[in-house]
Enzyme design. Structure first.
Site: not given
Ligand code: VG1
Ligand code: CO
Length: 543
Positions: A18, A22, A113-114, A126, A277, A279, A281-282, A344, A363-365, A376, A496
């Site tokens: 997504t 990674r 990211s996280h 990305k 987080d 990068d 974005d959260r 998502t 997003e809930e995340s 984001k 999840r």
């Molecule tokens: C997770 C989150 C999703 C978010 C994605 C990328 O994806 O649930 O809401 O868009 O991470 O976030 P997944 O497929 O693991 O549920 V991130 O902070 O790249 O910045």
């Molecule tokens: Co991120």
């Protein structure tokens, strides 16, 4: 200095998830691996000769090496200019901002990211397109297809270039412009929020703590919160980006942001707490001894949006990812504007934002954002909250309670079952899918299933259809369970489970979240057989 053409062989399994590709650092460091991905990407882009590319990352281990490789490959492939963040740093939203502000062709963001960083941890890459947003599926699919038959890549045979000083240099025929990673972004934030009111609030003694989690937002938070807004020195903790994020998961939730959480629930708690987080974005937002769920945060910002100068003229619409609670939908209904439910991943918001159908997305995340960029944006959400707090002069908790009284409360929680064996997880989802037709009408105590499906989304702008985006189980009482597999993990599979229960009665807005959701947790386990199949008793992370 000449472009070298290097023969290579494709690597299997470079399928981007997504949020790009990674993998473990060890995988990325295999000879030609990163190069293959970058060349596959360039091979899928058209008409970029002489144009600008934006490059930066979250500063994790291998960020610097990767930047050098990308610079040399961009030059060998004919880009006219690369704008790179000083030290190789750019948060994801800042990269989106820079792409848009300078009309760049696109950008490459280096981040997982996280996910944790370090030689034995994760790396990621990305691609963002010219609107500043994540590449749509047709691009990522094309890159994946290309990576499976690539046979050579182009790279300049030249020493590394200095990326630590702001300024301009040339690399082959290409200009390398090292930019201050904060400047464009901070300028954009000043146009959206009432900095004067926020500055006055800090001057009057308002206290906040921002946990940058040793990741990319440190420089941004220092410059904006402590610099431009005059928050007390020390407001930002863990503000120095580290290659391994200090050994932590840079994931802003109640589990991983423990230092911040301890303080905000402790005796001398500040008025406001926030974290971001890897990068940037959260965001997680906290009031004094009070946690705001990301789904509620989206709804509250939407309901209060006109308090911020950038949104004073109102919202065009609100979009949320499917597993995000439906709190924002009720705000949209009250405002008489569109509400959108997307799969998502932030890339699904891009068309809605570009077409002017939505202004706020969430997003809930722990992801919230708007049409100011196409990602984001963690710090944006924090500044939005500060703007609301400065305008309303109320504590976070009071604002939430008023919101729930007006709109009802959604008890909400996500349970992550991490690093499950892939075969077990796949079988679980396949069986769930197969059982969908038998679910409606089934009763579990007071809970009766009204509908069940595998979420599919038709983009209202381009008509594209994305299917199999998560199992939705809807109960007659309005409660909901969603189950899906993560697309961003790097080890096994992550299941999840999203749990949600609507409570309109203000007299019942003080219940314990996990207790309130306990019946749904049990039903999810019963339907999917999570404990039986995994042999585990509890989820890895509960937020
Ligand atoms: C997770 C989150 C999703 C978010 C994605 C990328 O994806 O649930 O809401 O868009 O991470 O976030 P997944 O497929 O693991 O549920 V991130 O902070 O790249 O910045
Ligand atoms: Co991120």
């Amino acid at each position: 200095m000449s472009a070298k053409i290097v023969a290579t062989t494709p690597f299997p399994g470079q399928k981007p998830g997504t949020s790009g590709l990674r993998k473990k650092v060890k995988t990325f460091r295999q000879p030609h691996y990163l190069e293959n991905f970058v060349q596959s990407l360039f091979d899928c882009l058209e008409g970029f000769k002489g144009t600008s590319l934006v490059v930066g990352g979250d500063g994790r281990f291998f960020n610097r090496e990767a930047v050098q490789i990308i610079l040399k490959m961009a030059a060998a492939n004919g880009f006219g200019r690369v704008m790179v963040g000083q030290g190789g740093i750019l948060s994801t939203p800042a990269a989106s901002c820079v792409i848009r502000a300078h009309g760049a062709y696109g950008g490459i963001v280096l981040s997982a990211s996280h996910n944790p960083g370090g030689p034995d941890e994760d790396f990621g890459i990305k691609y963002n397109i010219g609107n500043g947003g994540p590449a749509p599926e047709k691009v990522t699919e094309a890159v994946y297809a290309r990576s499976r038959d690539i046979s050579e890549y182009r790279i300049l045979d030249t020493p590394d270039i200095d990326i630590d000083e702001v300024g301009t240099a040339t690399l082959g025929g290409m200009i390398v412009q090292v930019i201050d990673p904060v400047e464009d972004y901070a300028a954009l934030m000043e146009t959206l929020f009432d900095f004067q009111a926020i500055r006055a609030m800090f001057a009057e003694g308002f206290r906040m703590r921002f946990d940058a989690m040793s990741a990319v937002t440190g420089p941004y938070a220092h410059a904006i919160l402590e610099g431009r807004l005059g928050a007390a020195p020390g407001t930002v903790i863990n503000g120095q980006p580290k290659e391994d994020f200090g050994g932590h998961h840079p994931d802003p939730n109640l589990v991983h942001a423990h230092e911040l959480v301890a303080e905000i629930f402790g005796p001398d708690a500040p008025d406001f707490g926030a974290a971001s987080d890897g990068d940037g974005d959260r965001n997680m937002v906290l009031g004094r001894r009070f946690y705001v769920t990301p789904s509620d945060s989206l709804a509250v910002l939407a309901a209060n949006a006109t308090l911020a100068p950038g949104y004073a003229r109102g919202l065009k619409g609100i979009a949320r990812s499917m597993p995000t609670s439906r709190a924002a939908d009720r705000v949209a209904a009250k405002l008489g504007i569109g509400a959108f439910e997307t799969p998502t991943g932030w890339k699904f918001f891009g068309n809605l934002l570009d077409a002017g159908l939505a202004t706020l997305c969430g997003e809930e995340s722990f992801g919230t954002g708007s049409d100011h960029v196409r990602e984001k944006d963690g710090l944006w959400a924090v500044l939005f909250w500060l703007n609301v707090l400065a305008a309303r002069q109320q504590p976070v908790e009071a604002i939430l309670r008023e919101h729930w009284s007006a709109y009802g409360r959604d008890y909400y929680s996500r349970h992550d079952w991490e690093a499950i064996e892939t075969t077990i997880a796949d079988a679980m989802i396949a069986d769930l899918r197969a059982s969908l037709p038998t679910l409606p009408g089934q009763r579990f105590g007071a809970f009766e299933i009204a509908a069940a499906d595998d979420f599919a989304y038709t983009d209202p702008v381009d008509g594209s259809v994305t299917s199999r985006q998560g199992i939705r189980i809807l109960f007659a009482c309005g409660a909901r369970i969603v189950m899906r597999l993560s697309g961003t993990g790097t080890e096994g599979a992550t299941l999840r489970v999203y749990l949600e229960r609507f409570e309109p009665d203000p007299a019942r807005h003080d219940l314990d979240t996990q207790e309130t959701l306990a019946p749904l947790i049990a039903i999810a386990d019963q339907i999917a057989g999570i404990r039986r199949r995994t042999g585990r008793e509890v989820a890895t992370v509960i937020t």
